[in-house]
Design an enzyme around this catalytic site. Structure first.
Site, PDB file in Angstrom:
ATOM      1  N   THR A  54       0.959  -1.293  -0.053  1.00  0.00           N
ATOM      2  CA  THR A  54      -0.089  -0.001   0.133  1.00  0.00           C
ATOM      3  C   THR A  54       0.886   1.197  -0.094  1.00  0.00           C
ATOM      4  O   THR A  54       1.981   1.281   0.460  1.00  0.00           O
ATOM      5  CB  THR A  54      -0.646   0.092   1.385  1.00  0.00           C
ATOM      6  OG1 THR A  54      -1.459   1.280   1.406  1.00  0.00           O
ATOM      7  CG2 THR A  54      -0.168  -0.247   2.520  1.00  0.00           C
ATOM      8  N   ASP A  55       0.161   2.335  -0.484  1.00  0.00           N
ATOM      9  CA  ASP A  55       0.898   3.767  -0.372  1.00  0.00           C
ATOM     10  C   ASP A  55       1.115   4.093   0.950  1.00  0.00           C
ATOM     11  O   ASP A  55       1.948   5.196   1.330  1.00  0.00           O
ATOM     12  CB  ASP A  55       0.450   4.589  -1.526  1.00  0.00           C
ATOM     13  CG  ASP A  55      -1.016   4.963  -1.051  1.00  0.00           C
ATOM     14  OD1 ASP A  55      -1.584   4.337  -0.070  1.00  0.00           O
ATOM     15  OD2 ASP A  55      -1.825   5.840  -1.797  1.00  0.00           O
ATOM     16  N   GLU A  56       0.369   3.442   2.003  1.00  0.00           N
ATOM     17  CA  GLU A  56       0.403   4.053   3.372  1.00  0.00           C
ATOM     18  C   GLU A  56       1.743   3.708   3.966  1.00  0.00           C
ATOM     19  O   GLU A  56       2.011   4.431   5.116  1.00  0.00           O
ATOM     20  CB  GLU A  56      -0.979   3.306   4.087  1.00  0.00           C
ATOM     21  CG  GLU A  56      -2.276   3.828   3.726  1.00  0.00           C
ATOM     22  CD  GLU A  56      -3.279   3.288   4.722  1.00  0.00           C
ATOM     23  OE1 GLU A  56      -2.740   3.400   5.885  1.00  0.00           O
ATOM     24  OE2 GLU A  56      -4.433   3.460   3.993  1.00  0.00           O
ATOM     25  N   TYR A  70      -1.922  -0.714  11.314  1.00  0.00           N
ATOM     26  CA  TYR A  70      -1.958  -1.232   9.822  1.00  0.00           C
ATOM     27  C   TYR A  70      -1.140  -1.154   8.922  1.00  0.00           C
ATOM     28  O   TYR A  70      -0.069  -1.927   8.531  1.00  0.00           O
ATOM     29  CB  TYR A  70      -3.372  -1.055   9.068  1.00  0.00           C
ATOM     30  CG  TYR A  70      -3.238  -1.326   7.540  1.00  0.00           C
ATOM     31  CD1 TYR A  70      -3.399  -2.451   7.186  1.00  0.00           C
ATOM     32  CD2 TYR A  70      -3.518   0.005   6.836  1.00  0.00           C
ATOM     33  CE1 TYR A  70      -3.227  -2.775   5.840  1.00  0.00           C
ATOM     34  CE2 TYR A  70      -3.310  -0.343   5.367  1.00  0.00           C
ATOM     35  CZ  TYR A  70      -3.212  -1.815   4.955  1.00  0.00           C
ATOM     36  OH  TYR A  70      -3.313  -1.955   3.418  1.00  0.00           O
ATOM     37  N   LYS A  87       2.227  -3.312   7.380  1.00  0.00           N
ATOM     38  CA  LYS A  87       2.549  -3.530   5.785  1.00  0.00           C
ATOM     39  C   LYS A  87       3.952  -2.968   5.433  1.00  0.00           C
ATOM     40  O   LYS A  87       4.686  -3.745   4.632  1.00  0.00           O
ATOM     41  CB  LYS A  87       1.422  -2.697   5.036  1.00  0.00           C
ATOM     42  CG  LYS A  87       0.003  -3.242   5.149  1.00  0.00           C
ATOM     43  CD  LYS A  87      -0.045  -4.419   4.405  1.00  0.00           C
ATOM     44  CE  LYS A  87       0.161  -4.621   2.842  1.00  0.00           C
ATOM     45  NZ  LYS A  87      -0.320  -5.963   2.473  1.00  0.00           N
TER      46      LYS A  87
HETATM   47  P1  NAD Z   1      -9.825  -7.385   2.107  1.00  0.00           P
HETATM   48  O1  NAD Z   1      -9.735  -7.295   3.899  1.00  0.00           O
HETATM   49  O2  NAD Z   1     -10.922  -7.099   1.541  1.00  0.00           O
HETATM   50  O3  NAD Z   1      -9.367  -8.841   1.744  1.00  0.00           O
HETATM   51  C1  NAD Z   1      -8.371  -9.397   2.864  1.00  0.00           C
HETATM   52  C2  NAD Z   1      -8.372 -11.152   2.554  1.00  0.00           C
HETATM   53  O4  NAD Z   1      -7.303 -11.794   3.233  1.00  0.00           O
HETATM   54  C3  NAD Z   1      -9.518 -11.540   2.916  1.00  0.00           C
HETATM   55  O5  NAD Z   1     -10.071 -12.572   1.931  1.00  0.00           O
HETATM   56  C4  NAD Z   1      -9.142 -12.401   4.227  1.00  0.00           C
HETATM   57  O6  NAD Z   1     -10.112 -13.627   4.564  1.00  0.00           O
HETATM   58  C5  NAD Z   1      -7.851 -12.950   3.735  1.00  0.00           C
HETATM   59  N1  NAD Z   1      -6.995 -13.179   4.979  1.00  0.00           N
HETATM   60  C6  NAD Z   1      -6.798 -12.167   5.982  1.00  0.00           C
HETATM   61  N2  NAD Z   1      -6.049 -13.067   6.934  1.00  0.00           N
HETATM   62  C7  NAD Z   1      -5.525 -14.075   6.283  1.00  0.00           C
HETATM   63  C8  NAD Z   1      -4.808 -15.118   6.764  1.00  0.00           C
HETATM   64  N3  NAD Z   1      -4.021 -14.987   7.965  1.00  0.00           N
HETATM   65  N4  NAD Z   1      -4.335 -16.071   6.119  1.00  0.00           N
HETATM   66  C9  NAD Z   1      -5.064 -16.173   4.922  1.00  0.00           C
HETATM   67  N5  NAD Z   1      -6.030 -15.260   4.363  1.00  0.00           N
HETATM   68  C10 NAD Z   1      -6.302 -14.252   5.097  1.00  0.00           C
HETATM   69  O7  NAD Z   1      -8.335  -6.657   1.837  1.00  0.00           O
HETATM   70  P2  NAD Z   1      -8.330  -5.966   0.450  1.00  0.00           P
HETATM   71  O8  NAD Z   1      -8.818  -4.380   0.440  1.00  0.00           O
HETATM   72  O9  NAD Z   1      -8.785  -6.793  -0.579  1.00  0.00           O
HETATM   73  O10 NAD Z   1      -6.733  -5.709   0.223  1.00  0.00           O
HETATM   74  C11 NAD Z   1      -6.078  -6.697  -0.185  1.00  0.00           C
HETATM   75  C12 NAD Z   1      -4.556  -6.418  -0.200  1.00  0.00           C
HETATM   76  O11 NAD Z   1      -4.209  -5.151  -0.973  1.00  0.00           O
HETATM   77  C13 NAD Z   1      -3.829  -6.083   1.197  1.00  0.00           C
HETATM   78  O12 NAD Z   1      -2.744  -6.859   1.449  1.00  0.00           O
HETATM   79  C14 NAD Z   1      -3.929  -4.710   1.332  1.00  0.00           C
HETATM   80  O13 NAD Z   1      -2.702  -4.193   2.030  1.00  0.00           O
HETATM   81  C15 NAD Z   1      -3.606  -4.302  -0.135  1.00  0.00           C
HETATM   82  N6  NAD Z   1      -3.974  -2.814  -0.540  1.00  0.00           N
HETATM   83  C16 NAD Z   1      -5.292  -2.584  -0.297  1.00  0.00           C
HETATM   84  C17 NAD Z   1      -5.719  -1.225  -0.770  1.00  0.00           C
HETATM   85  C18 NAD Z   1      -7.078  -0.826  -0.640  1.00  0.00           C
HETATM   86  O14 NAD Z   1      -7.487   0.213  -1.196  1.00  0.00           O
HETATM   87  N7  NAD Z   1      -8.132  -1.624  -0.149  1.00  0.00           N
HETATM   88  C19 NAD Z   1      -4.847  -0.521  -1.517  1.00  0.00           C
HETATM   89  C20 NAD Z   1      -3.409  -0.980  -1.552  1.00  0.00           C
HETATM   90  C21 NAD Z   1      -3.191  -2.149  -1.167  1.00  0.00           C
HETATM   91  O1  DAU Z   2      -4.239   3.984   0.441  1.00  0.00           O
HETATM   92  C1  DAU Z   2      -4.383   2.629   0.534  1.00  0.00           C
HETATM   93  C2  DAU Z   2      -5.285   2.313   1.607  1.00  0.00           C
HETATM   94  O2  DAU Z   2      -6.594   2.506   1.375  1.00  0.00           O
HETATM   95  C3  DAU Z   2      -5.147   0.673   1.796  1.00  0.00           C
HETATM   96  O3  DAU Z   2      -3.913   0.093   2.231  1.00  0.00           O
HETATM   97  C4  DAU Z   2      -6.182   0.067   2.894  1.00  0.00           C
HETATM   98  O4  DAU Z   2      -6.424  -1.401   3.060  1.00  0.00           O
HETATM   99  C5  DAU Z   2      -7.452   0.673   2.608  1.00  0.00           C
HETATM  100  O5  DAU Z   2      -8.515   0.255   3.425  1.00  0.00           O
HETATM  101  C6  DAU Z   2      -7.399   2.220   2.410  1.00  0.00           C
HETATM  102  O6  DAU Z   2      -7.188   2.640   3.676  1.00  0.00           O
HETATM  103  P1  DAU Z   2      -8.056   4.060   4.184  1.00  0.00           P
HETATM  104  O7  DAU Z   2      -7.812   4.056   5.511  1.00  0.00           O
HETATM  105  O8  DAU Z   2      -7.751   5.496   3.124  1.00  0.00           O
HETATM  106  O9  DAU Z   2      -9.509   3.837   3.736  1.00  0.00           O
HETATM  107  P2  DAU Z   2     -10.899   3.906   4.204  1.00  0.00           P
HETATM  108  O10 DAU Z   2     -11.790   3.215   3.320  1.00  0.00           O
HETATM  109  O11 DAU Z   2     -10.985   3.063   5.692  1.00  0.00           O
HETATM  110  O12 DAU Z   2     -11.213   5.253   4.405  1.00  0.00           O
HETATM  111  C7  DAU Z   2     -11.080   6.104   3.273  1.00  0.00           C
HETATM  112  C8  DAU Z   2     -11.057   7.680   3.929  1.00  0.00           C
HETATM  113  O13 DAU Z   2     -12.303   7.974   4.304  1.00  0.00           O
HETATM  114  C9  DAU Z   2     -10.004   7.822   5.227  1.00  0.00           C
HETATM  115  O14 DAU Z   2      -9.587   9.381   4.875  1.00  0.00           O
HETATM  116  C10 DAU Z   2     -11.245   7.795   6.343  1.00  0.00           C
HETATM  117  C11 DAU Z   2     -12.366   8.309   5.800  1.00  0.00           C
HETATM  118  N1  DAU Z   2     -13.718   7.690   6.295  1.00  0.00           N
HETATM  119  C12 DAU Z   2     -13.886   6.575   6.351  1.00  0.00           C
HETATM  120  C13 DAU Z   2     -14.831   5.728   6.660  1.00  0.00           C
HETATM  121  C14 DAU Z   2     -15.130   4.377   6.964  1.00  0.00           C
HETATM  122  C15 DAU Z   2     -14.730   8.530   6.352  1.00  0.00           C
HETATM  123  O15 DAU Z   2     -14.460   9.951   6.380  1.00  0.00           O
HETATM  124  N2  DAU Z   2     -15.851   8.151   6.949  1.00  0.00           N
HETATM  125  C16 DAU Z   2     -15.936   6.761   7.170  1.00  0.00           C
HETATM  126  O16 DAU Z   2     -17.048   6.111   7.354  1.00  0.00           O
END
Ligand code: NAD
Ligand code: DAU
Length: 340
Positions: A122-124, A156, A160
């Site tokens: 992630t970019d975080e 988190y 990562k």
């Molecule tokens: P998600 O929470 O929707 O899915 C995570 C999946 O991992 C689930 O299916 C869960 O059952 C599985 N999992 C969790 N713990 C596990 C374990 N111990 N063993 C096996 N499986 C396990 O997450 P997502 O949003 O799809 O993110 C997927 C990946 O992409 C993560 O690594 C996250 O850091 C990365 N990522 C997410 C975002 C975003 O915006 N959501 C952006 C950049 C990177």
């Molecule tokens: O940048 C990549 C990341 O993006 C991934 O690594 C993470 O897995 C993914 O969950 C996401 O993280 P964020 O914390 O940015 O996403 P989230 O959807 O939780 O929140 C997005 C923005 O919205 C953040 O600034 C918090 C805000 N927010 C979130 C929720 C749930 C609100 O204002 N209201 C809300 O109810």
């Protein structure tokens, strides 16, 4: 590459990648290794052909299971993680277990059997950037690149960041054939309703007002998850071993703008949301410079019309109530307890 393992392939982004591979690369067989936590869902893989995709329900920290699967594969694409910042502030331990120990377990197995590894991150890990409005001049401002120093803010993002560093060390010390990608905020169908965009859409569909943390000035760099999948495939197949590539589609928007657009697209008054307690340590702004991926590997994002992508995402949640409705009450109860 004929056989790949996709960890976390029953989650939001992992399942999108599995669908992408099944659709575009008929010669590839996918084994999904997923624990099916609250965020994993078999339904995310429904309708995929059984001869192309096999789901193994298991934990990436299970050394014996991981060993037995990795020795029979060509590559591991590692998505599995605890992924939600808010959860990590309440209970960090599962993040340490899965994101750090899980990644360690996978790279040890890949090292043992000399298997190609791609780490999805992630970019975080880079922390946050100042808001453009706080920058001097026109405020173009800096963006994250693969040279930006690590500076994670939350449990988190720190786990990562730690997992990225493990992968880097395994490349250098043990010759692990690995690449890393750091992507910005994804949106699209199948995203768990704890996350910002689906939470607000399903709030409106449940007659609950959308909830904005603080003033809503925080900026996220939105990318459609289909574009994330094509970027990961490009890096897996064409990326240079040991390199880190950032994936982003120039989608910066502040949260207030996003919530107002969701309300507008759903035919509601744009002011119909509540301000709630801010997230502790809330990162201000993320922004990705994806020049390296575009120029070196020729990747171009295809789904860059945010309004259109958001409209299609809203339609998906409207048409798939059975996918999310059973989780809604519990998710909102947890938020309400923390004033959000
Ligand atoms: P998600 O929470 O929707 O899915 C995570 C999946 O991992 C689930 O299916 C869960 O059952 C599985 N999992 C969790 N713990 C596990 C374990 N111990 N063993 C096996 N499986 C396990 O997450 P997502 O949003 O799809 O993110 C997927 C990946 O992409 C993560 O690594 C996250 O850091 C990365 N990522 C997410 C975002 C975003 O915006 N959501 C952006 C950049 C990177
Ligand atoms: O940048 C990549 C990341 O993006 C991934 O690594 C993470 O897995 C993914 O969950 C996401 O993280 P964020 O914390 O940015 O996403 P989230 O959807 O939780 O929140 C997005 C923005 O919205 C953040 O600034 C918090 C805000 N927010 C979130 C929720 C749930 C609100 O204002 N209201 C809300 O109810």
């Amino acid at each position: 590459m004929k056989k790949i393992i996709v960890t976390g392939g029953a989650g939001f982004i992992g399942s999108n990648f599995v669908r992408y591979v099944v659709k575009n690369y008929p010669e590839v067989h996918v084994t999904v290794l997923d624990k099916l936590t609250y965020a994993g869902n078999r339904a995310n893989l429904a309708e995929l052909p059984e001869n192309r995709v096999k789901l193994i329900v298991g934990d990436i920290t299970d050394t014996n299971l991981v060993d037995s699967l990795v020795k029979n594969t060509d590559a591991v694409v590692h998505y599995a993680a605890e992924s939600h910042n808010d959860n990590s502030l309440k209970d960090p331990l599962p993040f340490v277990q899965t994101n750090l120990i899980g990644t360690y377990t996978l790279i040890e197995a890949c090292r043992k059997y000399d298997v190609r590894f791609h780490h999805v991150s992630t970019d975080e890990v880079y922390g946050d950037l100042p808001l453009r409005e706080d920058l001097p001049g026109e405020g173009v401002g800096e963006k994250f690149t693969d040279k930006t120093p690590y500076n994670p803010s939350s449990p988190y993002s720190s786990t990562k960041a730690g997992s990225d560093l493990l992968v880097r060390a395994w490349v250098r010390s043990f010759g692990l054939r690995a690449t890393i990608s750091n992507c910005s905020n994804n949106y699209g169908p199948y995203q768990h309703i704890e996350k910002f965009i689906p939470r607000q859409i399903t709030n409106i569909l449940s007659d609950i007002r959308p909830k904005l943390y603080g003033e809503g000035k925080n900026v996220r760099d939105w990318i459609h998850t289909n574009d994330h999948s094509s970027g990961v495939w490009r890096i897996l197949t064409k990326g240079r071993i040991g390199e880190t590539y950032l994936i982003g589609a120039n989608g910066e928007k502040d949260n207030k703008t996003v919530v107002e657009l969701i309300l507008e697209l759903m035919g509601e008054d744009k002011s119909g949301y509540d301000h709630v307690d801010d997230r502790a340590g809330h990162d201000l702004r993320y922004a990705i410079d994806s020049t390296k991926l575009r120029e070196e590997l020729g990747w171009i994002p295809q789904f860059t019309d945010f309004r259109e992508g958001l409209q299609a995402t809203i339609k998906w949640y409207q048409e798939n109530r059975a996918w999310w409705e059973a989780d809604k009450t519990l998710v909102e109860e947890i938020y309400v307890k923390s004033g959000q």
